[in-house]
Design an enzyme around this catalytic site. Sequence first.
Site, mmCIF file in Angstrom:
data_model
loop_
_atom_site.group_PDB
_atom_site.id
_atom_site.type_symbol
_atom_site.label_atom_id
_atom_site.label_comp_id
_atom_site.label_asym_id
_atom_site.label_seq_id
_atom_site.Cartn_x
_atom_site.Cartn_y
_atom_site.Cartn_z
ATOM 1 N N GLN A 74 0.822 -1.220 0.000
ATOM 2 C CA GLN A 74 0.000 0.000 0.000
ATOM 3 C C GLN A 74 0.855 1.268 0.000
ATOM 4 O O GLN A 74 0.471 2.294 0.565
ATOM 5 C CB GLN A 74 -0.958 -0.008 1.190
ATOM 6 N N SER A 75 1.994 1.218 -0.650
ATOM 7 C CA SER A 75 2.883 2.386 -0.689
ATOM 8 C C SER A 75 2.245 3.562 -1.430
ATOM 9 O O SER A 75 1.914 3.450 -2.620
ATOM 10 C CB SER A 75 4.191 1.988 -1.377
ATOM 11 N N ASN A 76 2.113 4.690 -0.736
ATOM 12 C CA ASN A 76 1.674 5.917 -1.406
ATOM 13 C C ASN A 76 2.763 6.415 -2.348
ATOM 14 O O ASN A 76 2.473 6.978 -3.406
ATOM 15 C CB ASN A 76 1.382 7.008 -0.370
ATOM 16 N N ALA A 78 4.900 4.591 -4.068
ATOM 17 C CA ALA A 78 4.895 3.823 -5.317
ATOM 18 C C ALA A 78 3.775 4.330 -6.229
ATOM 19 O O ALA A 78 3.981 4.536 -7.436
ATOM 20 C CB ALA A 78 4.720 2.334 -5.011
#
Length: 324
Positions: A74-76, A78
Site C-alpha cells: 500500500q505504498s503511497n 509507489a
Amino acid sequence: MSHPPVPLGTFPTPVEPAPRLAAALGLGPDDLWVKRDDLTGLGGGGNKIRKLEWIVAAALAEGADTLVTTGAPQSNHARLTAAAAARLGLDAVLVLRGSPGVSRSGNLALDGLLGARLHWAGDVDRAALDTVAEQVCARLREKGARPALVPFGGSSTLGARGYVRCGEELRAQVPELRTAVVALGSGGTMAGLVAALGAESVLGVDVGALADPAAAAAEFGAPLTAERVTADRLRVRRDQVGAGYATLTGPAAEALRLAARTEGIVLDPVYTGRALAGLAAAVRDGDVRPGEKTVLVHTGGLPGLFGHADAVAAAQEAAGTHVF
Ligand SMILES: *Cc1c(COP(=O)(O)O)cnc(C)c1O
C-alpha cells in the site's frame, strides 16, 4: 549541481485553521493549523510529489525512460511514482514487498489504473527489497530500457529538497510557527522540514517503517544545512508505532474519527492518523502547549485507507446506521 525540479504538483498548498480539532485536543482555537500537503494534486496527492519533482528531474537529465521504485503493497510513494511516470510519458515498475495474492484495493488499484507494472519481491526485509530492485533494473537494461531507481519512500538528500520548499511555504504562511508535526516514515520529509525550520520546530511521529528513522532523517538532511543536525537533536516520538507499520493502533483509529468529525478532514491509518495521535500525546505530556502555533502536516495517504481492511472496518463500525 542538481537540476531544477520538474513541476508535478500544485504549490503552495493551503494552510487551514482547525479550531474544533484544537479544542478537542486541549489547545486554543487559534493554536492549530493543518498544512494540506494531501492537496499536492497529481495522482491523488500526498507528500511524495514534492520529492519526486527533484528526483525525477535528475532521472530525466540522465536520459531515463523508466522509473523503478520499492515499497510496501500500500505504498503511497509507489502510487505517486507511477503517477509521475504517467504524467511525463515514462514507464513505471513498482517492486513491492509481498506476493500477488494480496487484495488489489487502495493504492494497488490506483497503481494498476496509472499503468504501472508490478514486481512482487516476496516477504523480504529492506536490504533484500533494494537488491531485488537492482536486479529488476539490470533486467530492464538488458531489454534495452533506461531505468532510474527512485529510492525507498523517495527519501534521499535530493528528495528532501522538496520539503525544504514546504518548510519555506510554512514559514511564510504561519510566521509564529512553534511546532510542525509530521509523520516520520523513511525520513526525507522530516529532513527537509528540519533544514528549513530548524530541529526544534519539527516533531516527527515515527510510524515504524524503519528501525532508526531519526538517523535516516539526520543523514538526508545533513548536506542541506550548514550546522549539522545530528539524530539526537531531532524531536521524535516513538510511542505511536504499536504492533508495527501496517497495523491500525487504537490511538490512530481515534485520531481518524476525531479529525473527520471535528474538521471534515480525512487522515490515513498508517501515517497521518499516527501523526495526529502523536500530537494528542504531545499535548498531554506538555511537549506541545496551548498558546503556541502548531501545524499538523497532512501528508496525504487517503487511498491507503481504502487498502487497509482494519481501518475500513473501524470506519464502518463508527458509522451510525439509523437516524430514527
Ligand atoms: C511516505 C509518507 C509519509 C512519510 O514521509 P517520509 O518522507 O517517508 O518520512 C507520511 N505520510 C504519508 C501519507 C506518506 O505516504
